[in-house]
Design a protein around this motif. Structure first.
Motif, PDB file in Angstrom:
ATOM      1  N   TYR A   1      18.046  -0.544  -1.398  1.00 30.29           N
ATOM      2  CA  TYR A   1      17.182  -1.274  -0.475  1.00 30.29           C
ATOM      3  C   TYR A   1      16.636  -0.343   0.598  1.00 30.29           C
ATOM      4  CZ  TYR A   1      19.019  -5.512  -2.596  1.00 30.29           C
ATOM      5  OH  TYR A   1      19.354  -6.491  -3.496  1.00 30.29           O
ATOM      6  N   PHE A   2      15.334  -0.486   0.879  1.00 30.08           N
ATOM      7  CA  PHE A   2      14.733   0.241   1.990  1.00 30.08           C
ATOM      8  C   PHE A   2      15.115  -0.419   3.312  1.00 30.08           C
ATOM      9  CE2 PHE A   2      11.306   0.989  -1.292  1.00 30.08           C
ATOM     10  CZ  PHE A   2      11.532   2.352  -1.438  1.00 30.08           C
ATOM     11  N   LYS A   3      15.393   0.409   4.307  1.00 36.23           N
ATOM     12  CA  LYS A   3      15.531  -0.082   5.674  1.00 36.23           C
ATOM     13  C   LYS A   3      14.230   0.138   6.444  1.00 36.23           C
ATOM     14  CE  LYS A   3      19.914  -1.272   5.510  1.00 36.23           C
ATOM     15  NZ  LYS A   3      20.361  -2.679   5.678  1.00 36.23           N
ATOM     16  N   GLU A   4      13.589   1.280   6.143  1.00 33.32           N
ATOM     17  CA  GLU A   4      12.332   1.613   6.810  1.00 33.32           C
ATOM     18  C   GLU A   4      11.512   2.495   5.874  1.00 33.32           C
ATOM     19  OE1 GLU A   4      10.757   3.882  10.862  1.00 33.32           O
ATOM     20  OE2 GLU A   4      12.848   3.187  10.719  1.00 33.32           O
ATOM     21  N   VAL A   5      10.196   2.292   5.888  1.00 31.79           N
ATOM     22  CA  VAL A   5       9.287   3.067   5.036  1.00 31.79           C
ATOM     23  C   VAL A   5       8.054   3.442   5.848  1.00 31.79           C
ATOM     24  CG1 VAL A   5       7.838   3.056   2.973  1.00 31.79           C
ATOM     25  CG2 VAL A   5      10.000   1.822   2.953  1.00 31.79           C
ATOM     26  N   ARG A   6       7.643   4.698   5.731  1.00 35.54           N
ATOM     27  CA  ARG A   6       6.368   5.117   6.310  1.00 35.54           C
ATOM     28  C   ARG A   6       5.789   6.248   5.468  1.00 35.54           C
ATOM     29  NH1 ARG A   6       6.247   9.693   9.469  1.00 35.54           N
ATOM     30  NH2 ARG A   6       8.274  10.661   9.955  1.00 35.54           N
ATOM     31  N   MET A   7       4.502   6.485   5.624  1.00 40.60           N
ATOM     32  CA  MET A   7       3.859   7.574   4.907  1.00 40.60           C
ATOM     33  C   MET A   7       4.314   8.909   5.488  1.00 40.60           C
ATOM     34  SD  MET A   7       1.874   6.389   2.513  1.00 40.60           S
ATOM     35  CE  MET A   7       0.812   5.007   2.042  1.00 40.60           C
ATOM     36  N   ALA A   8       4.738   9.815   4.624  1.00 41.70           N
ATOM     37  CA  ALA A   8       5.065  11.162   5.079  1.00 41.70           C
ATOM     38  C   ALA A   8       3.804  11.997   5.208  1.00 41.70           C
ATOM     39  CB  ALA A   8       6.042  11.829   4.113  1.00 41.70           C
ATOM     40  N   TYR A   9       2.908  11.862   4.231  1.00 42.49           N
ATOM     41  CA  TYR A   9       1.639  12.595   4.219  1.00 42.49           C
ATOM     42  C   TYR A   9       0.546  11.633   3.754  1.00 42.49           C
ATOM     43  CZ  TYR A   9       4.780  16.635   4.175  1.00 42.49           C
ATOM     44  OH  TYR A   9       5.764  17.536   4.463  1.00 42.49           O
ATOM     45  N   PRO A  10      -0.146  11.002   4.673  1.00 44.30           N
ATOM     46  CA  PRO A  10      -1.253  10.126   4.250  1.00 44.30           C
ATOM     47  C   PRO A  10      -2.311  10.947   3.520  1.00 44.30           C
ATOM     48  CG  PRO A  10      -0.671   9.769   6.557  1.00 44.30           C
ATOM     49  CD  PRO A  10       0.038  11.001   6.129  1.00 44.30           C
ATOM     50  N   TYR A  11      -2.611  10.566   2.287  1.00 44.51           N
ATOM     51  CA  TYR A  11      -3.590  11.311   1.496  1.00 44.51           C
ATOM     52  C   TYR A  11      -4.989  11.119   2.064  1.00 44.51           C
ATOM     53  CZ  TYR A  11      -0.075  11.969  -2.201  1.00 44.51           C
ATOM     54  OH  TYR A  11       1.029  12.334  -2.916  1.00 44.51           O
TER      55      TYR A  11
ATOM     56  N   ILE B   1       0.820  -1.207   0.000  1.00 40.86           N
ATOM     57  CA  ILE B   1       0.000   0.000   0.000  1.00 40.86           C
ATOM     58  C   ILE B   1       0.855   1.258   0.000  1.00 40.86           C
ATOM     59  CG2 ILE B   1      -0.231   0.218   2.505  1.00 40.86           C
ATOM     60  CD1 ILE B   1      -3.185   0.961   2.039  1.00 40.86           C
ATOM     61  N   TYR B   2       2.072   1.161   0.513  1.00 44.70           N
ATOM     62  CA  TYR B   2       2.973   2.311   0.517  1.00 44.70           C
ATOM     63  C   TYR B   2       3.340   2.750  -0.895  1.00 44.70           C
ATOM     64  CZ  TYR B   2       3.922   1.480   5.519  1.00 44.70           C
ATOM     65  OH  TYR B   2       3.816   1.313   6.872  1.00 44.70           O
ATOM     66  N   PHE B   3       3.285   1.827  -1.838  1.00 49.04           N
ATOM     67  CA  PHE B   3       3.897   2.069  -3.137  1.00 49.04           C
ATOM     68  C   PHE B   3       2.887   2.362  -4.241  1.00 49.04           C
ATOM     69  CE2 PHE B   3       6.682  -0.964  -0.770  1.00 49.04           C
ATOM     70  CZ  PHE B   3       7.596  -0.002  -0.356  1.00 49.04           C
ATOM     71  N   ARG B   4       1.750   2.935  -3.853  1.00 51.39           N
ATOM     72  CA  ARG B   4       0.802   3.410  -4.846  1.00 51.39           C
ATOM     73  C   ARG B   4       1.388   4.633  -5.566  1.00 51.39           C
ATOM     74  NH1 ARG B   4      -4.741   3.355  -1.199  1.00 51.39           N
ATOM     75  NH2 ARG B   4      -5.183   1.110  -1.372  1.00 51.39           N
ATOM     76  N   PRO B   5       0.973   4.854  -6.818  1.00 51.87           N
ATOM     77  CA  PRO B   5       1.527   5.973  -7.583  1.00 51.87           C
ATOM     78  C   PRO B   5       1.382   7.308  -6.860  1.00 51.87           C
ATOM     79  CG  PRO B   5       0.263   4.557  -9.028  1.00 51.87           C
ATOM     80  CD  PRO B   5       0.028   4.066  -7.626  1.00 51.87           C
ATOM     81  N   LEU B   6       2.492   8.015  -6.746  1.00 48.88           N
ATOM     82  CA  LEU B   6       2.603   9.371  -6.206  1.00 48.88           C
ATOM     83  C   LEU B   6       2.457   9.458  -4.692  1.00 48.88           C
ATOM     84  CD1 LEU B   6       0.841  11.531  -8.944  1.00 48.88           C
ATOM     85  CD2 LEU B   6       3.191  10.688  -8.846  1.00 48.88           C
ATOM     86  N   ASN B   7       2.461   8.336  -3.983  1.00 44.72           N
ATOM     87  CA  ASN B   7       2.526   8.411  -2.529  1.00 44.72           C
ATOM     88  C   ASN B   7       3.801   9.143  -2.110  1.00 44.72           C
ATOM     89  OD1 ASN B   7       0.142   7.181  -1.907  1.00 44.72           O
ATOM     90  ND2 ASN B   7       1.029   5.253  -1.197  1.00 44.72           N
ATOM     91  N   ILE B   8       3.688   9.922  -1.047  1.00 41.79           N
ATOM     92  CA  ILE B   8       4.843  10.635  -0.501  1.00 41.79           C
ATOM     93  C   ILE B   8       5.290   9.895   0.747  1.00 41.79           C
ATOM     94  CG2 ILE B   8       5.707  12.825   0.397  1.00 41.79           C
ATOM     95  CD1 ILE B   8       3.418  14.201  -1.143  1.00 41.79           C
TER      96      ILE B   8
END
Length: 236
Positions: free
Chosen positions: A72-82, A50-57
């Motif tokens: 490689y990602f170590k950690e990923v989170r949403m910066a601005y949940p749309y 879900i993090y990798f939808r088009p244009l997610n920040i």
């Protein structure tokens, strides 16, 4: 090198059965591609698709080797949940179209903070506003400033010449008509906050064709997005 940065998702392609290759435009390092192992695994993972939808920040922490290979990602989170961009069908269609355009246009593998700031600001505007029928047109027009072929609008000549990106006093083979040139001038004068009722449906369709033709003149190997027909139907 371990990097912490914001990143805009440009594309995500499934690799083999369970993995992804995610292309992002990062604030710190320009265009980067990441390998996400077991993205579709049934096991609980912090790297959810879900993090990798088009244009997610995103806010990411990643290992950058800078050797032209996948990172490689170590950690990923949403910066601005749309709030609306991933649920409103019109905005989702626009996002898919814009992400495809960016995929074909952005090649920079180095930091470009001004381009990153422009894209992030535009996406947050799209998420927070209604009346977005002209968003993609304005974004594509403004994007040419960063790609190096924004039209030269210093004079009032009636014809726009596509290959050189200048306005001309006479009509040539690669010039727009006076009507289409006038449309382009109107688009150049617009900003997102004053664009709600700027164009009729037929004018938007004409401008989209002009812009795509213009990009094709100036970007080697440019390909028209597959989502183009869906976009046309949404705004017809």
């Amino acid at each position: 090198m371990l990097i912490k940065t914001r990143a805009i998702v440009i594309s995500a392609l499934r690799y083999q059965e369970k993995s992804l290759v995610v292309k992002c435009f990062t604030q710190s390092s320009g265009l980067k591609s990441y390998y996400v192992r077991d993205a579709f695994s049934s096991k609980k993972s912090t790297q959810k698709t879900i993090y990798f939808r088009p244009l997610n920040i995103l806010e990411i922490e990643a290992s950058h080797k800078d050797k032209g290979t996948l990172e490689y990602f170590k950690e990923v989170r949403m910066a601005y949940p749309y709030h609306t961009l991933n649920t409103d069908i019109t905005k989702t269609t626009v996002a898919l179209f814009v992400s495809e355009m960016l995929h074909h246009c952005i090649k920079e593998e180095e930091q470009n903070e001004s381009l990153y700031a422009f894209l992030e600001t535009a996406l947050l505007w799209l998420d927070g506003h209604d009346g977005t029928a002209n968003f993609h047109l304005i974004l594509l027009m403004e994007l040419t400033k960063f790609l190096g072929f924004y039209p030269n609008g210093d004079d009032n000549h009636p014809y726009f010449e596509m290959t050189e990106g200048v306005f001309m006093p006479y009509h040539g083979i690669t010039c727009l008509t006076t009507e289409d040139t006038a449309l382009l001038r109107r688009l150049m004068a617009l900003k997102l906050d004053n664009s709600t009722k700027a164009f009729h449906v037929t004018e938007r369709q004409a401008l989209l064709k002009i812009l795509l033709d213009y990009y094709a003149f100036h970007l080697d190997g440019f390909r028209r997005p597959k989502s183009l027909e869906v976009l046309r139907e949404v705004f017809s």
